[in-house]
Structures are given as structure tokens and as C-alpha cells.
Enzyme design. Structure first.
Site, short mmCIF file in Angstrom:
data_model
loop_
_atom_site.label_atom_id
_atom_site.label_comp_id
_atom_site.label_asym_id
_atom_site.label_seq_id
_atom_site.Cartn_x
_atom_site.Cartn_y
_atom_site.Cartn_z
CB THR A 157 1.90 -2.67 10.97
OG1 THR A 157 0.61 -3.02 10.39
CG2 THR A 157 1.79 -1.56 11.63
CG HIS B 255 6.93 -28.35 11.28
ND1 HIS B 255 6.86 -28.31 12.52
CD2 HIS B 255 8.32 -28.21 11.16
CE1 HIS B 255 8.22 -27.82 13.15
NE2 HIS B 255 9.17 -27.94 12.28
CG ASP C 39 -0.50 0.19 2.50
OD1 ASP C 39 0.77 0.29 2.48
OD2 ASP C 39 -1.25 0.33 3.69
CG HIS D 257 9.14 -24.46 12.53
ND1 HIS D 257 9.29 -24.44 13.53
CD2 HIS D 257 10.46 -25.21 11.87
CE1 HIS D 257 10.24 -24.90 14.25
NE2 HIS D 257 10.97 -25.13 13.14
CB CYS E 233 0.62 -2.45 4.65
SG CYS E 233 0.42 -3.75 6.13
C1 RB5 Z 1 -2.35 2.63 6.33
O1 RB5 Z 1 -2.36 3.88 6.74
C2 RB5 Z 1 -1.82 1.61 7.36
O2 RB5 Z 1 -3.30 1.32 8.05
C3 RB5 Z 1 -1.60 0.19 6.72
O3 RB5 Z 1 -0.40 0.45 5.88
C4 RB5 Z 1 -1.19 -0.90 7.36
O4 RB5 Z 1 -0.12 -0.66 8.56
C5 RB5 Z 1 -2.36 -1.76 8.08
O5 RB5 Z 1 -2.16 -2.76 8.63
#
Ligand code: RB5
Length: 143
Positions: free
Chosen positions: A67, A132, A8, A98, A65
Site C-alpha cells: 500500500t 512553504h 518489500d 509544498h 510496499c
Molecule cells: C505486506 O504484506 C504488506 O503489509 C506491506 O507490503 C505493506 O502494504 C504495508 O504497509
């Protein structure tokens, strides 16, 4: 290997770094976006990469993305996908050994580009340990 990758807007720069690294490693890359100047919804990109993997168009997928969490949640809705969110080379390696993870998820806002590329390199080089398999069969039975 043929590797599908998407991000993203939060991970466009990390995606460019990983695409370059994948090419240097000799992999074929299917880059499914997003464009640098757009704000997008990560499930659309998780769906694209997951589709490429489950149809066999790509051998593996990488989703990025902010996170990595949203991408992992979304990709794991697709039957046949085992998407693993990792933050270091140990979890990246174990995700293959695994869990036979066919998609690797990384967060551009929580790890740096060098660690991310090292995670990808280790994961692509690792091999699934077949002892596994029965656990993966139980996961598949839940689908
Ligand atoms: C986008 O702002 C953010 O929510 C996305 O990149 C991600 O971290 C979602 O899990």
C-alpha cells in the site's frame, strides 16, 4: 539525481519497472532490495533508504510496499525524512512543491506501474516552493 529505492516482497515487480524507468530518465539508482524470492519486513527497507537520504548518499528515496502506508510510517520516524505516500501525479507533484518530500512512497497493490512511474517522473522534476518553508521548519521543530 542519485535515487535510492527499495521495496518489500509485495512490490518487487514495481521496483524493477521503476528502476528501469529511472535509468531511462538519466538518474543514478541505488537499489537496496529486497530479493525477489524473500518475504521481508518493510521497516528494514524504509530504514535503509531513509539512511541513504539523510546521510546525503542519495538525493531522493523511493519506497514501495503493498500500500505504501507501512513504508511511509516507518520512513517518517527518521529525523530529516519527509516521506509522502501518493497515488496520482497531482499529489506526487505537490509532495515536492509544498512539502519538499525527500522520499516518495507508492503502493504496488493499489496503483499500476504506469501511474507509479508517472508519479516518480513528476516528483523528480518538480521544485519546492519556498513560501512553504516556515511550515517545514515547524515540522522539523517537532523532531
Ligand atoms: C505486506 O504484506 C504488506 O503489509 C506491506 O507490503 C505493506 O502494504 C504495508 O504497509
Amino acid at each position: 539525481m542519485r535515487v535510492a529505492i527499495a521495496s518489500d516482497h509485495a512490490a518487487v515487480h514495481l521496483r524493477a519497472h521503476l528502476v528501469e524507468g529511472l535509468h531511462k530518465l538519466g538518474h543514478e539508482v541505488e537499489d537496496l532490495g529486497c530479493e525477489a524470492d524473500e518475504r521481508v519486513d518493510y521497516p528494514d527497507y524504509a530504514s535503509a533508504v531513509a539512511g541513504s537520504v539523510v546521510t546525503g548518499n542519495a538525493d531522493r528515496g523511493i519506497l514501495l510496499c503493498g500500500t505504501g502506508i507501512g513504508m511511509a510510517i516507518a520512513a517518517n520516524k527518521v529525523i530529516g525524512i519527509r516521506a509522502a505516500l501518493v497515488h496520482d501525479v497531482t499529489t506526487a507533484r505537490l509532495a515536492m512543491e509544498h512539502n519538499d518530500a525527500n522520499i516518495l512512497c507508492l503502493g504496488a497493490r493499489v496503483i499500476g506501474p504506469l501511474v507509479a512511474l508517472e508519479c516518480v517522473t513528476v516528483w523528480l522534476a518538480a521544485e519546492f516552493e519556498h513560501r512553504h518553508q516556515s511550515r517545514l521548519d515547524k515540522i522539523a521543530a517537532m523532531e
